[in-house]
Motif scaffolding. Structure first.
Motif, PDB file in Angstrom:
ATOM      1  N   PHE A   1      48.457  44.928  33.566  1.00  0.00           N
ATOM      2  CA  PHE A   1      49.275  46.306  33.318  1.00  0.00           C
ATOM      3  C   PHE A   1      48.998  46.881  31.952  1.00  0.00           C
ATOM      4  CE2 PHE A   1      53.071  48.387  31.837  1.00  0.00           C
ATOM      5  CZ  PHE A   1      53.137  49.395  32.541  1.00  0.00           C
ATOM      6  N   HIS A   2      49.533  46.162  30.975  1.00  0.00           N
ATOM      7  CA  HIS A   2      49.548  46.791  29.367  1.00  0.00           C
ATOM      8  C   HIS A   2      47.990  47.183  29.143  1.00  0.00           C
ATOM      9  CE1 HIS A   2      49.013  46.621  25.159  1.00  0.00           C
ATOM     10  NE2 HIS A   2      50.238  47.023  25.154  1.00  0.00           N
TER      11      HIS A   2
ATOM     12  N   LEU B   1      50.368  56.465  37.409  1.00  0.00           N
ATOM     13  CA  LEU B   1      51.705  56.503  38.028  1.00  0.00           C
ATOM     14  C   LEU B   1      51.982  55.292  39.057  1.00  0.00           C
ATOM     15  CD1 LEU B   1      54.114  58.107  39.214  1.00  0.00           C
ATOM     16  CD2 LEU B   1      52.767  59.612  40.549  1.00  0.00           C
ATOM     17  N   SER B   2      50.767  54.829  39.813  1.00  0.00           N
ATOM     18  CA  SER B   2      50.673  53.670  40.606  1.00  0.00           C
ATOM     19  C   SER B   2      51.381  52.353  39.784  1.00  0.00           C
ATOM     20  CB  SER B   2      49.385  53.399  41.314  1.00  0.00           C
ATOM     21  OG  SER B   2      49.080  54.743  41.848  1.00  0.00           O
ATOM     22  N   LEU B   3      50.608  52.241  38.602  1.00  0.00           N
ATOM     23  CA  LEU B   3      51.128  51.083  37.811  1.00  0.00           C
ATOM     24  C   LEU B   3      52.160  50.995  37.301  1.00  0.00           C
ATOM     25  CD1 LEU B   3      47.367  50.404  35.864  1.00  0.00           C
ATOM     26  CD2 LEU B   3      48.477  49.516  37.903  1.00  0.00           C
ATOM     27  N   LEU B   4      53.012  52.384  37.118  1.00  0.00           N
ATOM     28  CA  LEU B   4      54.159  52.441  36.461  1.00  0.00           C
ATOM     29  C   LEU B   4      55.146  51.939  37.561  1.00  0.00           C
ATOM     30  CD1 LEU B   4      54.118  55.504  34.132  1.00  0.00           C
ATOM     31  CD2 LEU B   4      54.376  53.438  33.383  1.00  0.00           C
TER      32      LEU B   4
ATOM     33  N   LEU C   1      50.801  48.765  47.461  1.00  0.00           N
ATOM     34  CA  LEU C   1      51.910  49.368  48.035  1.00  0.00           C
ATOM     35  C   LEU C   1      52.174  50.585  47.184  1.00  0.00           C
ATOM     36  CD1 LEU C   1      53.798  49.005  50.413  1.00  0.00           C
ATOM     37  CD2 LEU C   1      55.359  48.157  48.900  1.00  0.00           C
ATOM     38  N   SER C   2      52.338  50.493  45.832  1.00  0.00           N
ATOM     39  CA  SER C   2      52.656  51.496  45.000  1.00  0.00           C
ATOM     40  C   SER C   2      51.237  52.750  45.186  1.00  0.00           C
ATOM     41  CB  SER C   2      52.752  50.989  43.382  1.00  0.00           C
ATOM     42  OG  SER C   2      53.499  50.231  43.300  1.00  0.00           O
ATOM     43  N   ALA C   3      50.165  52.073  44.911  1.00  0.00           N
ATOM     44  CA  ALA C   3      49.012  53.013  45.140  1.00  0.00           C
ATOM     45  C   ALA C   3      49.279  54.068  46.516  1.00  0.00           C
ATOM     46  CB  ALA C   3      47.676  52.440  45.203  1.00  0.00           C
ATOM     47  N   CYS C   4      49.713  53.303  47.681  1.00  0.00           N
ATOM     48  CA  CYS C   4      49.873  53.860  48.749  1.00  0.00           C
ATOM     49  C   CYS C   4      50.829  54.840  48.741  1.00  0.00           C
ATOM     50  CB  CYS C   4      50.306  52.778  50.052  1.00  0.00           C
ATOM     51  SG  CYS C   4      48.941  51.852  50.547  1.00  0.00           S
ATOM     52  N   VAL C   5      52.092  54.649  48.065  1.00  0.00           N
ATOM     53  CA  VAL C   5      53.189  55.541  47.966  1.00  0.00           C
ATOM     54  C   VAL C   5      52.797  56.739  47.382  1.00  0.00           C
ATOM     55  CG1 VAL C   5      55.453  55.932  46.712  1.00  0.00           C
ATOM     56  CG2 VAL C   5      54.963  53.996  48.164  1.00  0.00           C
ATOM     57  N   VAL C   6      52.102  56.461  46.035  1.00  0.00           N
ATOM     58  CA  VAL C   6      51.522  57.810  45.450  1.00  0.00           C
ATOM     59  C   VAL C   6      50.376  58.529  46.175  1.00  0.00           C
ATOM     60  CG1 VAL C   6      50.062  58.417  43.374  1.00  0.00           C
ATOM     61  CG2 VAL C   6      51.795  56.565  43.003  1.00  0.00           C
ATOM     62  N   TRP C   7      49.664  57.917  46.912  1.00  0.00           N
ATOM     63  CA  TRP C   7      48.687  58.654  47.750  1.00  0.00           C
ATOM     64  C   TRP C   7      49.294  59.542  48.768  1.00  0.00           C
ATOM     65  CZ3 TRP C   7      47.452  58.376  52.994  1.00  0.00           C
ATOM     66  CH2 TRP C   7      45.984  59.190  53.521  1.00  0.00           C
TER      67      TRP C   7
END
Ligand code: HEM
Ligand code: HEM
Length: 232
Positions: free
Chosen positions: A28-29, A59-62, A220-226
């Motif tokens: 992540f960093h 945004l997905s990584l955050l 999952l985060s990437a899906c939410v952002v998408w």
């Protein structure tokens, strides 16, 4: 017996290599470092797509890091590294003192720096979603159509200005890491690369969470952002 005092042998503490940072937090960093540079260099391209893609990835990584701060490895949890501001100040008060590096995870002052960095990156991607092209009068961010033109222009101004705040925070962050190396002789960078650090043998190995769980969270985060950028 002569009265000459022999110098006492310096007590050596047995140090063992331990895992202090999990792979997801380290990845992540360094991904954040790359994505900020990418976002910067793509900001003025005629085709803004690359800037948007870089921003959505960040945004997905955050989002992932936010959740990881609650259910991730011990050293990545907010509850572990966010201590009272008084403790943070107390830590800074003995900054120039030479002492062995026995720190597991972020120290009391560094924890606040991390929170501020993450929050300000959140402001940058959050405002990016509402950016508006004032010259051509078209929404550019995927959520700009949800607010009035006037509001979108103000948010775009915050997006432009906040990048300078991010730059200032990054300079402070890197200077702090250098100061630890020069003044205290603490190497913080190597553990952020390898995940491992030599600590006194009696130190309890921090609990590490599953990397598979981290991967699922990132997806999952990437899906939410998408969904947010394409369906709202
Ligand atoms: C969801 C994420 C993001 C979106 C949707 C987004 C969108 C945009 C758009 C549409 C512009 C052009 C605005 C204009 O016409 O003036 C812009 C400019 C810019 N963005 Fe982003 N952005 C995002 C994330 C980021 C990130 C992560 C950074 C850097 C850390 C960044 C830094 C900048 C900078 C420096 C500008 C130039 C502002 C100026 O010209 O004054 N953006 N962004
Ligand atoms: C774009 C620039 C950078 C940003 C936005 C950034 C941001 C961050 C963040 C958010 C963390 C907390 C990690 C976590 O718990 O998730 C962190 C930690 C850290 N960063 Fe950076 N960083 C940047 C550049 C660098 C560079 C260039 C270095 C190397 C000189 C570095 C060295 C470190 C180290 C050593 C830590 C761990 C500190 C500790 O031991 O408590 N960072 N950084």
């Amino acid at each position: 017996m002569s009265g000459v005092r022999r110098p006492r042998a310096r007590q050596t503490v047995l140090r063992l290599s331990m895992r202090v940072w999990d792979a997801p937090t380290r990845l992540f960093h360094w991904a954040v470092v790359v994505l900020i540079a990418t976002s910067y260099f793509t900001r003025n391209l005629t085709d803004i797509t690359w800037h948007l893609l870089s921003g959505y990835t960040l945004l997905s990584l955050l989002l992932f890091r936010l959740v990881w701060g609650f259910i991730g490895s011990e050293t990545s949890r907010f509850s572990q590294f966010l201590r009272s501001p008084v403790e943070g100040l107390r830590h800074l008060a003995h900054f120039t003192r030479r002492e062995p590096d026995d720190q597991v995870g972020h120290n009391a002052a560094g924890g606040w720096m991390v929170l501020v960095l993450l929050a300000d990156l959140g402001v940058q991607v959050g405002t990016g979603l509402f950016t508006y092209d004032a010259d051509d009068h078209v929404p550019q961010g995927p959520l700009a159509h949800l607010v009035s033109e006037d509001t979108a222009e103000k948010i775009t101004a915050v997006h432009s200005f906040n990048f300078n705040v991010i730059l200032a925070l990054i300079v402070l962050h890197v200077l702090a890491v250098i100061a630890y190396a020069v003044i205290k002789k603490h190497d913080l960078v190597r553990p952020m690369i390898t995940g491992r650090k030599r600590l006194p043998g009696a130190t309890r190995q921090p609990r590490m969470a599953s990397s598979v769980l981290a991967l699922l969270l990132v997806v999952l985060s990437a899906c939410v952002v998408w969904v947010v950028v394409t369906r709202i």
